[in-house]
Design a protein around this motif. Structure first.
Motif, PDB file in Angstrom:
ATOM      1  N   UNK A   1       0.829  -1.209   0.000  1.00 37.48           N
ATOM      2  CA  UNK A   1       0.000   0.000   0.000  1.00 37.48           C
ATOM      3  C   UNK A   1       0.861   1.255   0.000  1.00 37.48           C
ATOM      4  N   UNK A   2       1.929   1.244   0.779  1.00 37.23           N
ATOM      5  CA  UNK A   2       2.823   2.408   0.834  1.00 37.23           C
ATOM      6  C   UNK A   2       3.488   2.639  -0.521  1.00 37.23           C
ATOM      7  N   UNK A   3       3.890   1.557  -1.178  1.00 37.16           N
ATOM      8  CA  UNK A   3       4.478   1.710  -2.511  1.00 37.16           C
ATOM      9  C   UNK A   3       3.465   2.285  -3.482  1.00 37.16           C
ATOM     10  N   UNK A   4       2.212   1.821  -3.376  1.00 35.48           N
ATOM     11  CA  UNK A   4       1.155   2.324  -4.260  1.00 35.48           C
ATOM     12  C   UNK A   4       0.926   3.813  -4.032  1.00 35.48           C
ATOM     13  N   UNK A   5       0.922   4.241  -2.764  1.00 36.00           N
ATOM     14  CA  UNK A   5       0.751   5.663  -2.467  1.00 36.00           C
ATOM     15  C   UNK A   5       1.859   6.506  -3.092  1.00 36.00           C
ATOM     16  N   UNK A   6       3.069   5.949  -3.092  1.00 32.76           N
ATOM     17  CA  UNK A   6       4.208   6.672  -3.654  1.00 32.76           C
ATOM     18  C   UNK A   6       4.326   6.508  -5.168  1.00 32.76           C
ATOM     19  N   UNK A   7       3.617   5.518  -5.708  1.00 33.11           N
ATOM     20  CA  UNK A   7       3.696   5.260  -7.145  1.00 33.11           C
ATOM     21  C   UNK A   7       5.042   4.704  -7.562  1.00 33.11           C
ATOM     22  N   UNK A   8       5.638   3.854  -6.703  1.00 35.52           N
ATOM     23  CA  UNK A   8       6.936   3.271  -7.028  1.00 35.52           C
ATOM     24  C   UNK A   8       6.829   1.753  -7.093  1.00 35.52           C
TER      25      UNK A   8
END
Length: 90
Positions: free
Chosen positions: A9-16
């Motif tokens: 989820x954190x990666x998705x929020x950052x778009x990475x």
């Protein structure tokens, strides 16, 4: 400390992608892949886990523990109940 669901989820929020997270955290891509493939709390070397958490924090993501309050002022999302995502209508 951190769950595989939080990592994704954190990666998705950052778009990475996983490779970018590995670079931000200074760990290998296979390490990130193993961490995200786990279920529940991510297990591993404490130093490695801390590197990932710190990378998210530097990037502006606040990881919120279960039953913890968020003191930050930004927007976010949170699961009502811990566990794997559920299919709507299933």
């Amino acid at each position: 400390m951190i769950t595989s669901f939080q990592m994704r989820a954190a990666r998705a929020l950052l778009g990475i992608d996983q490779r970018a997270l590995a670079e931000l955290a200074g760990v290998s891509l296979p390490t990130i892949q193993r961490m995200e493939a786990s279920t529940g709390n991510v297990r591993g070397v404490v130093e490695t886990l801390m590197r990932v958490v710190e990378a998210f924090e530097r990037a502006g993501v606040e990881l919120i523990g279960e039953q913890a309050r968020s003191e930050g002022g930004g927007r976010g999302v949170r699961l009502k109940e811990p566990g794997p995502p559920r299919r709507v209508g299933a």
